[in-house]
Design a protein around this motif. Structure first.
Motif, mmCIF file in Angstrom:
data_model
loop_
_atom_site.group_PDB
_atom_site.id
_atom_site.type_symbol
_atom_site.label_atom_id
_atom_site.label_comp_id
_atom_site.label_asym_id
_atom_site.label_seq_id
_atom_site.Cartn_x
_atom_site.Cartn_y
_atom_site.Cartn_z
ATOM 1 N N ALA A 16 41.838 61.524 69.416
ATOM 2 C CA ALA A 16 40.771 60.627 69.865
ATOM 3 C C ALA A 16 40.246 59.760 68.726
ATOM 4 O O ALA A 16 40.021 58.558 68.892
ATOM 5 C CB ALA A 16 39.637 61.436 70.494
ATOM 6 N N GLN A 17 40.068 60.369 67.556
ATOM 7 C CA GLN A 17 39.587 59.608 66.398
ATOM 8 C C GLN A 17 40.608 58.564 65.970
ATOM 9 O O GLN A 17 40.257 57.431 65.640
ATOM 10 C CB GLN A 17 39.269 60.555 65.247
ATOM 11 C CG GLN A 17 38.058 61.425 65.484
ATOM 12 C CD GLN A 17 37.852 62.466 64.407
ATOM 13 O OE1 GLN A 17 38.661 62.646 63.504
ATOM 14 N NE2 GLN A 17 36.741 63.187 64.499
ATOM 15 N N ALA A 18 41.889 58.942 65.969
ATOM 16 C CA ALA A 18 42.941 57.997 65.585
ATOM 17 C C ALA A 18 43.010 56.845 66.579
ATOM 18 O O ALA A 18 43.139 55.684 66.183
ATOM 19 C CB ALA A 18 44.288 58.717 65.507
ATOM 20 N N GLU A 19 42.897 57.136 67.875
ATOM 21 C CA GLU A 19 42.924 56.082 68.889
ATOM 22 C C GLU A 19 41.759 55.119 68.720
ATOM 23 O O GLU A 19 41.905 53.914 68.908
ATOM 24 C CB GLU A 19 42.922 56.684 70.297
ATOM 25 C CG GLU A 19 44.251 57.293 70.677
ATOM 26 C CD GLU A 19 44.226 57.995 72.024
ATOM 27 O OE1 GLU A 19 45.270 57.958 72.695
ATOM 28 O OE2 GLU A 19 43.181 58.582 72.396
ATOM 29 N N GLN A 20 40.606 55.639 68.303
ATOM 30 C CA GLN A 20 39.442 54.783 68.081
ATOM 31 C C GLN A 20 39.695 53.826 66.911
ATOM 32 O O GLN A 20 39.416 52.636 67.007
ATOM 33 C CB GLN A 20 38.199 55.634 67.817
ATOM 34 C CG GLN A 20 36.935 54.821 67.664
ATOM 35 C CD GLN A 20 35.713 55.700 67.449
ATOM 36 O OE1 GLN A 20 35.830 56.890 67.169
ATOM 37 N NE2 GLN A 20 34.547 55.117 67.567
ATOM 38 N N VAL A 21 40.234 54.348 65.818
ATOM 39 C CA VAL A 21 40.546 53.497 64.657
ATOM 40 C C VAL A 21 41.608 52.464 65.031
ATOM 41 O O VAL A 21 41.467 51.283 64.732
ATOM 42 C CB VAL A 21 41.004 54.353 63.456
ATOM 43 C CG1 VAL A 21 41.523 53.464 62.328
ATOM 44 C CG2 VAL A 21 39.868 55.234 62.959
ATOM 45 N N MET A 27 45.449 47.932 67.841
ATOM 46 C CA MET A 27 46.735 48.617 67.978
ATOM 47 C C MET A 27 46.596 49.768 68.965
ATOM 48 O O MET A 27 45.491 50.153 69.320
ATOM 49 C CB MET A 27 47.185 49.144 66.614
ATOM 50 C CG MET A 27 47.328 48.048 65.567
ATOM 51 S SD MET A 27 47.551 48.678 63.895
ATOM 52 C CE MET A 27 49.222 49.270 64.002
ATOM 53 N N ASN A 28 47.744 50.304 69.399
ATOM 54 C CA ASN A 28 47.734 51.498 70.238
ATOM 55 C C ASN A 28 48.621 52.555 69.597
ATOM 56 O O ASN A 28 49.355 52.285 68.647
ATOM 57 C CB ASN A 28 48.162 51.187 71.675
ATOM 58 C CG ASN A 28 49.584 50.690 71.759
ATOM 59 O OD1 ASN A 28 50.479 51.140 71.045
ATOM 60 N ND2 ASN A 28 49.813 49.746 72.656
ATOM 61 N N MET A 29 48.560 53.757 70.137
ATOM 62 C CA MET A 29 49.274 54.890 69.543
ATOM 63 C C MET A 29 50.791 54.675 69.568
ATOM 64 O O MET A 29 51.467 54.885 68.566
ATOM 65 C CB MET A 29 48.895 56.185 70.270
ATOM 66 C CG MET A 29 49.392 57.437 69.596
ATOM 67 S SD MET A 29 48.562 57.826 68.038
ATOM 68 C CE MET A 29 46.934 58.279 68.597
ATOM 69 N N THR A 30 51.320 54.258 70.718
ATOM 70 C CA THR A 30 52.768 54.084 70.836
ATOM 71 C C THR A 30 53.291 53.036 69.853
ATOM 72 O O THR A 30 54.267 53.270 69.133
ATOM 73 C CB THR A 30 53.142 53.685 72.281
ATOM 74 O OG1 THR A 30 52.727 54.720 73.152
ATOM 75 C CG2 THR A 30 54.633 53.449 72.423
ATOM 76 N N GLY A 31 52.651 51.883 69.801
ATOM 77 C CA GLY A 31 53.077 50.828 68.882
ATOM 78 C C GLY A 31 52.976 51.260 67.429
ATOM 79 O O GLY A 31 53.829 50.940 66.605
ATOM 80 N N THR A 32 51.914 52.013 67.111
ATOM 81 C CA THR A 32 51.716 52.472 65.741
ATOM 82 C C THR A 32 52.785 53.479 65.335
ATOM 83 O O THR A 32 53.325 53.411 64.229
ATOM 84 C CB THR A 32 50.315 53.087 65.598
ATOM 85 O OG1 THR A 32 49.352 52.109 65.956
ATOM 86 C CG2 THR A 32 50.065 53.545 64.173
#
Length: 96
Positions: A16-21, A27-32
C-alpha cells in the motif's frame, strides 16, 4: 513478446505504501516492476531507486562527493562550468 502473470508475496502495508509513492510519481505497480526488470537485464545490475525526497538524494550526492574528494577526485567550480558553457554558446553563434 508473450506476456505472463507473476505472483509475489509481500507485506500488505508495504504494498500500500509503495502504491501511494508510485501514484505520486504517476506510475503503477505493474509498469514499475516491468521497468525494474528491464533495467536489471539491460544493466546487468540492480537499478537506482526513484525518490520523492530530494533531501535524501542530495545528502547521498554530498556524501559521494566528499568520498571522491578524499580519494583525490577534483571537480570544476560551478562558475567555471557556466563560463565554459557561455563560451561554447558564443562560439556556436559566431560560427552559425
Amino acid at each position: 513478446m508473450a506476456s505472463i502473470n507473476m505472483s509475489i508475496r509481500t507485506d500488505s502495508e508495504l504494498k500500500a505504501q509503495a502504491e501511494q509513492v508510485l501514484s505520486q510519481l504517476g506510475m503503477n505497480m505493474t509498469g514499475t516492476i516491468n521497468m525494474f526488470l528491464q533495467q536489471i537485464v539491460r544493466d546487468r545490475a540492480v537499478p537506482l531507486s526513484l525518490s520523492l525526497s530530494s533531501e535524501q538524494s542530495l545528502y547521498a550526492d554530498l556524501l559521494k562527493a566528499r568520498t571522491e574528494r578524499e580519494q583525490g577526485v577534483e571537480y570544476l567550480s560551478s562558475d567555471s562550468v557556466l563560463r565554459s558553457i557561455d563560451s561554447a554558446i558564443e562560439r556556436g553563434s559566431a560560427n552559425g
